[in-house]
Design an enzyme around this catalytic site. Structure first.
Site, PDB file in Angstrom:
ATOM      1  CG  HIS A   1      -6.737  -0.086   5.909  1.00  0.00           C
ATOM      2  ND1 HIS A   1      -6.490   0.951   5.030  1.00  0.00           N
ATOM      3  CD2 HIS A   1      -5.513  -0.565   6.257  1.00  0.00           C
ATOM      4  CE1 HIS A   1      -5.173   1.072   4.855  1.00  0.00           C
ATOM      5  NE2 HIS A   1      -4.560   0.166   5.602  1.00  0.00           N
ATOM      6  CD  GLU A   2      -4.929  -1.849   9.773  1.00  0.00           C
ATOM      7  OE1 GLU A   2      -4.046  -2.591   9.307  1.00  0.00           O
ATOM      8  OE2 GLU A   2      -4.852  -0.601   9.734  1.00  0.00           O
TER       9      GLU A   2
ATOM     10  N   GLY B   1      -4.244   2.152  12.784  1.00  0.00           N
ATOM     11  CA  GLY B   1      -4.360   0.698  12.803  1.00  0.00           C
ATOM     12  C   GLY B   1      -3.109   0.048  12.257  1.00  0.00           C
TER      13      GLY B   1
ATOM     14  CD  GLN C   1       0.224  -2.367   7.839  1.00  0.00           C
ATOM     15  OE1 GLN C   1      -0.667  -2.513   8.649  1.00  0.00           O
ATOM     16  NE2 GLN C   1       0.516  -1.195   7.302  1.00  0.00           N
TER      17      GLN C   1
ATOM     18  CB  CYS D   1      -1.527   2.328   4.465  1.00  0.00           C
ATOM     19  SG  CYS D   1      -0.945   0.656   4.811  1.00  0.00           S
ATOM     20  CG  LEU D   2       1.393   3.095  10.161  1.00  0.00           C
ATOM     21  CD1 LEU D   2       1.660   2.366  11.469  1.00  0.00           C
ATOM     22  CD2 LEU D   2       1.855   4.539  10.244  1.00  0.00           C
TER      23      LEU D   2
ATOM     24  CG  HIS E   1      -2.815  -4.539   5.659  1.00  0.00           C
ATOM     25  ND1 HIS E   1      -1.841  -4.299   4.716  1.00  0.00           N
ATOM     26  CD2 HIS E   1      -3.173  -3.326   6.152  1.00  0.00           C
ATOM     27  CE1 HIS E   1      -1.635  -2.976   4.649  1.00  0.00           C
ATOM     28  NE2 HIS E   1      -2.435  -2.366   5.493  1.00  0.00           N
TER      29      HIS E   1
HETATM   30 ZN    ZN Z   1      -2.571  -0.368   5.872  1.00  0.00          ZN
END
Ligand code: ZN
Length: 175
Positions: free
Chosen positions: A151-152, A45, A50, A109-110, A155
């Site tokens: 999670h997203e 995701g 990000q 997480c990226l 963000h």
């Molecule tokens: Zn993340």
């Protein structure tokens, strides 16, 4: 086009993102860039902040050509397997219901390369959003999909998965 990922060392990840006023060509280009970035970096995701765009847009996808396959090895040594999740872009996503039933699962997480932690999340959620055509959609998600969306969406509010770790705040890595 693949975009550069904002890493955890940046205070930008704490910024709140704003709603998309209109789903237009720029939104579609943003989604394309997010998908390219997510796929290039093998993320499940991604959220717009990000890549440094503070708009409420998320993308996710989990496809394994060989079928459901372990995503990671749990600290206990057991493997987790997940069904495929087709590509989805959500604009202005809102989680309108969180199940009381929760489960702990591994997250990465990226923005936190090669760092993982166990996070407790609702097992099922109900989501409202706009799709890539600007159409209102509403659906239920469970399991990995519910986890990724939670999670997203975090963000978009400047919340990171490390904020939701258990008491020991443990992160781990895989060689
Ligand atoms: Zn993340």
């Amino acid at each position: 086009m693949k975009r550069k990922i904002v890493l955890y060392t940046s205070p930008l990840l704490r910024k709140k993102s704003v709603k998309v006023a209109r789903v237009d060509a720029a939104t579609k280009k943003l989604v394309r860039d997010m998908v390219d970035t997510m796929r290039t970096d093998f993320g499940v995701g991604l959220s717009a902040p990000q890549i440094g765009i503070f708009k409420r847009v998320i993308t996710y996808e989990y496809i394994n050509p060989s079928g459901p396959e372990p995503l990671g090895r749990r600290p206990s040594g057991s493997l987790e397997t997940f069904p495929n999740i087709p590509l989805r872009a959500l604009i202005n996503p809102e989680i309108v219901h969180f199940s009381k039933t929760t489960e702990v699962g591994e997250e990465g997480c990226l923005s936190f390369p090669n760092l993982y932690g166990d996070v407790r999340r609702s097992k099922k959620i109900k989501v409202k959003a706009l799709d890539i055509e600007g159409k209102h959609i509403e659906f239920e998600a469970k399991g990995l999909e519910a986890r990724v969306i939670q999670h997203e969406v975090d963000h978009l509010d400047g919340i990171l998965f490390v904020d939701r770790l258990g008491k020991d705040k443990r992160l781990y890595t895989y060689k």
